[in-house]
Design a protein around this motif. Structure first.
Motif, PDB file in Angstrom:
ATOM      1  N   PRO A  12     -48.377  11.230 -11.207  1.00 27.92           N
ATOM      2  CA  PRO A  12     -46.945  12.055 -11.488  1.00 27.92           C
ATOM      3  C   PRO A  12     -45.615  11.521 -12.015  1.00 27.92           C
ATOM      4  CG  PRO A  12     -48.273  12.573  -9.353  1.00 27.92           C
ATOM      5  CD  PRO A  12     -48.808  11.187 -10.173  1.00 27.92           C
ATOM      6  N   ARG A  13     -45.003  12.056 -12.668  1.00 29.29           N
ATOM      7  CA  ARG A  13     -43.637  11.451 -13.079  1.00 29.29           C
ATOM      8  C   ARG A  13     -42.637  11.415 -11.888  1.00 29.29           C
ATOM      9  NH1 ARG A  13     -42.569   9.768 -18.318  1.00 29.29           N
ATOM     10  NH2 ARG A  13     -44.632  10.312 -19.517  1.00 29.29           N
ATOM     11  N   LEU A  14     -41.899  10.502 -11.909  1.00 26.98           N
ATOM     12  CA  LEU A  14     -40.817  10.361 -10.989  1.00 26.98           C
ATOM     13  C   LEU A  14     -39.880  11.221 -11.091  1.00 26.98           C
ATOM     14  CD1 LEU A  14     -40.164   6.407 -11.156  1.00 26.98           C
ATOM     15  CD2 LEU A  14     -41.566   7.544  -9.585  1.00 26.98           C
ATOM     16  N   PRO A  15     -39.168  11.594  -9.916  1.00 30.08           N
ATOM     17  CA  PRO A  15     -38.230  12.724  -9.926  1.00 30.08           C
ATOM     18  C   PRO A  15     -37.054  12.769 -11.051  1.00 30.08           C
ATOM     19  CG  PRO A  15     -38.240  12.004  -7.794  1.00 30.08           C
ATOM     20  CD  PRO A  15     -39.188  11.036  -8.619  1.00 30.08           C
ATOM     21  N   ASP A  16     -36.847  11.468 -11.731  1.00 30.37           N
ATOM     22  CA  ASP A  16     -35.706  11.578 -12.758  1.00 30.37           C
ATOM     23  C   ASP A  16     -36.558  11.694 -14.075  1.00 30.37           C
ATOM     24  OD1 ASP A  16     -37.198   9.223 -13.056  1.00 30.37           O
ATOM     25  OD2 ASP A  16     -35.512   7.829 -12.826  1.00 30.37           O
ATOM     26  N   GLY A  17     -38.078  11.937 -14.122  1.00 29.54           N
ATOM     27  CA  GLY A  17     -38.690  12.295 -15.325  1.00 29.54           C
ATOM     28  C   GLY A  17     -39.344  10.814 -15.836  1.00 29.54           C
ATOM     29  N   ARG A  18     -39.028   9.848 -15.353  1.00 32.23           N
ATOM     30  CA  ARG A  18     -39.822   8.595 -15.740  1.00 32.23           C
ATOM     31  C   ARG A  18     -41.067   8.546 -15.591  1.00 32.23           C
ATOM     32  NH1 ARG A  18     -38.376   4.223 -13.754  1.00 32.23           N
ATOM     33  NH2 ARG A  18     -37.292   5.066 -11.930  1.00 32.23           N
ATOM     34  N   GLU A  19     -41.797   7.626 -16.499  1.00 35.85           N
ATOM     35  CA  GLU A  19     -43.394   7.313 -15.917  1.00 35.85           C
ATOM     36  C   GLU A  19     -43.354   6.096 -14.712  1.00 35.85           C
ATOM     37  OE1 GLU A  19     -46.224   6.539 -18.894  1.00 35.85           O
ATOM     38  OE2 GLU A  19     -46.039   4.307 -18.270  1.00 35.85           O
ATOM     39  N   PRO A  20     -43.804   6.239 -13.841  1.00 40.78           N
ATOM     40  CA  PRO A  20     -43.872   5.070 -12.768  1.00 40.78           C
ATOM     41  C   PRO A  20     -43.975   3.974 -13.379  1.00 40.78           C
ATOM     42  CG  PRO A  20     -45.125   6.990 -12.114  1.00 40.78           C
ATOM     43  CD  PRO A  20     -45.190   7.259 -13.401  1.00 40.78           C
ATOM     44  N   ARG A  21     -43.433   2.988 -12.808  1.00 41.30           N
ATOM     45  CA  ARG A  21     -43.410   1.617 -13.160  1.00 41.30           C
ATOM     46  C   ARG A  21     -44.444   0.799 -12.024  1.00 41.30           C
ATOM     47  NH1 ARG A  21     -38.446  -1.166 -15.424  1.00 41.30           N
ATOM     48  NH2 ARG A  21     -40.005  -1.800 -17.262  1.00 41.30           N
TER      49      ARG A  21
END
Length: 624
Positions: A12-21
């Motif tokens: 799932p994407r992070l709250p800010d819309g980024r792909e997890p790292r």
């Protein structure tokens, strides 16, 4: 052991819309004591995770590249991450790691690929020791587990979004791709013509880098060559450009259209501007590292051969697999194999095996395999054609006959850089520069070695031998003369075969048998198969004849003069003094020099070069 895989793009994407790292899924990584290999490609945030995790858990990080270590240390200080230890690999033995709770090591392939430094062996011992009580994390995008000197307890593949296209230019060559100067120059000029922006070109040969730079400058393209030496020399243009590039993380900041770099820029130094990055075929992991210097927008290029052969590791052997079968590549073929300084034989064998693979990977034979490996690393490889490169495929080097005729008419310059020399002016007016520069440089080098060549008793004119022996044979002669042990071995074998040439009349069948046996003794077909290729038949025969005293006329008629005459060769003052000292040993035992030479195959020159102990042994053998 079954590796586990974490696909960051599937989470799932992070709250800010980024792909997890990587650091966002740190709790999914192994936490127990042991050696944990994290295979993570560019872009998943492994550097940030290493330093942040070490800061949170009282850990230490090791960066093999000093520049990136300094960069990350500064970044950590600015962010307030002070609860971690930074360790430079060269100083690892003096760092106190007794209280750390975890250890992170970047680019862990250094354990076998950069293994000609004692500090790497210290690193391996630290990994083994610390993994017994804490987790030790090894990171790499291109690690070859078969070559690792330590066995990981777990392997985790971290997959992220990696949308990079690698444009591939294939050229018709089975030699080392970096040797094909004209194609490398054509590719660089071609990519600039497609899109005018800076170029970072990796050419892992200083001499070829300088040659390419000359060609580019002749075309009005500014360039600078960066090697470990030039970027370390105070006040040099290369050092000034390098410092600006590092300061601004920009290739353009260097001030040149093209930066030609050896592998001194291949790891750990990141550039954020938009530029072309060009690699010449080499070991796939190294290509990946070179291309990874572009951290944001860039256009990626690779020059390879068209060959479909493969290099395959099986156990402790490297195999060359081709359409006709397979052969084992021996350690003696690697120019690096004898330089490894490992104390532990297991580590040394792993490093030697990698050095063999790295030495052979740049050859066009394996071009398609390198492309497939880079596809496996995540690149989308697309084979393209550039007009500049295609135009060269019909452009051939000047013939030996034409070059020798030009040398006879205009003389020979001391170096290829003497552009005002009559020969170079003549060749420039009649040929494209790329047609003659390589052959002319080879001819100049050959002429410079000719005096030494004659110590082998080779008769004939310098250029006569040059015209009858191809580049493969000439290279062998130069390399052989450079090494005293090799030269002594060849001299002994030559003397042995001269004894078998008992008549000036020799049938072609006998000559072929002697030639075949001679080269099998010096260059065994089992390891030097290319030397015994059908296309090298003429070279092997001619070189054998020259070494054993044959002479050839202008009509290509070969004859063997009376062997009693061939021993009396001219000597320099230095050689004559050495000969006189050894001659006393011969005549003191009741032999004439002429009879001794006829019996042993020696000439006055080989007597001068031989050790007195060897001459004494041969004299004693004759006296028995």
């Amino acid at each position: 052991m079954t590796p586990s895989t974490i696909n960051l793009g599937a989470l799932p994407r992070l709250p800010d819309g980024r792909e997890p790292r990587l650091h966002d899924i740190a709790d999914k990584l192994p936490l127990e004591a042991g050696i944990h290999l994290i295979q993570a490609a560019t872009g998943v945030g492994k550097t940030f995770h290493m330093t942040t995790s070490a800061n949170d858990n009282n850990g230490a990080v090791v960066f093999p590249v000093k520049a990136i270590l300094q960069q990350e240390r500064g970044s950590a200080r600015r962010d307030g991450r002070c609860n971690l230890t930074f360790a430079q690999i060269e100083k690892l033995s003096s760092v106190d790691l007794s209280n750390i709770k975890e250890l992170h090591i970047d680019e862990c392939q250094i354990m076998y690929s950069g293994g000609f430094r004692k500090p790497v062996e210290v690193l391996i011992e630290k990994v083994i020791e610390l993994s017994k009580r804490i987790p030790v994390y090894l990171y790499s995008a291109t690690c070859n587990i078969e070559l690792m000197p330590v066995r990981p307890d777990t392997i985790t593949n971290v997959v992220g979004t990696f949308n990079r296209t690698l444009n591939v230019i294939q050229i018709p060559s089975n030699s080392k791709i970096v040797q094909n100067t004209k194609y490398v120059v054509a590719t660089i000029t071609g990519v600039i013509a497609l899109e005018d922006k800076p170029v970072l070109a990796f050419i892992n040969s200083t001499s070829k880098s300088n040659a390419i730079s000359r060609h580019l400058e002749a075309k009005g393209i500014t360039s600078i060559v960066m090697t470990s030496e030039t970027i370390s020399k105070d006040g040099s243009p290369a050092m000034a450009a390098y410092e600006k590039m590092i300061e601004h993380s920009s290739v353009a900041a260097g001030g040149y259209q093209v930066v030609i770099a050896t592998n001194c820029l291949a790891e750990g130094i990141n550039f954020n501007d938009d530029f072309h990055v060009v690699s010449t075929q080499c070991e796939a992991g190294l290509v990946f590292q070179q291309q990874g210097r572009a951290r944001k927008k860039a256009t990626h290029w690779l020059i390879t051969g068209e060959g479909t052969d493969q290099l395959v590791i099986e156990g402790d052997q490297l195999l060359h697999v081709h359409e006709g079968g397979r052969r084992t590549i021996s350690h003696s073929e690697s120019v690096l194999a004898d330089k490894c300084q490992w104390q532990d034989p297991v580590y040394r064998d792993k490093a030697n095996l990698y050095s063999l693979m790295a030495e052979h990977s740049p050859r066009g034979y394996f071009g398609v395999q390198i492309i497939h490996q880079l596809n496996d690393y995540g690149y989308q490889c697309e084979v393209l054609a550039l007009t500049e490169v295609d135009a060269l495929k019909t452009l051939k080097n000047i013939s030996r006959k034409a070059l020798l005729k030009a040398i006879e008419e205009h003389g020979l310059p001391r170096s290829i850089d003497q552009t005002a020399h009559p020969l170079i002016e003549h060749l420039t007016a009649t040929h494209d520069t790329v047609e003659f520069e390589g052959p002319l440089a080879s001819a100049i080098k050959w002429y410079g070695k000719w005096d030494v060549m004659q110590c082998m008793g080779i008769r004939g004119d310098c250029w006569q031998v040059y015209s009858k022996v191809n580049a493969v044979g000439r290279k062998w002669l130069v390399v052989m003369l450079r090494d005293i042990k090799h030269r002594d071995t060849v001299s002994t074998v030559v003397a042995e075969y001269k004894k078998q040439l008992t008549s000036t009349r020799i049938s072609s069948e006998t000559l072929d048998k002697l030639t075949s046996a001679f080269w099998e003794q010096l260059m065994p077909a089992s390891s030097e198969w290319e030397w015994h290729a059908t296309e090298q038949n003429r070279m092997r025969l001619n070189l054998f004849r020259f070494l054993t005293g044959f002479v050839v006329d202008d009509h290509d008629h070969w004859t063997l003069p009376d062997p009693y005459v061939g021993w009396d060769v001219p000597l320099s003052n230095k050689d004559n003094m050495a000969f006189k000292r050894r001659e006393k040993v011969i005549t003191g035992a009741g032999h004439t020099t002429e009879a001794f030479c006829h019996a042993t195959g020696h000439t006055k020159k080989t007597i001068a070069d031989a050790k007195t102990k060897i001459i004494k042994q041969q004299v004693n053998e004759l006296s028995m």
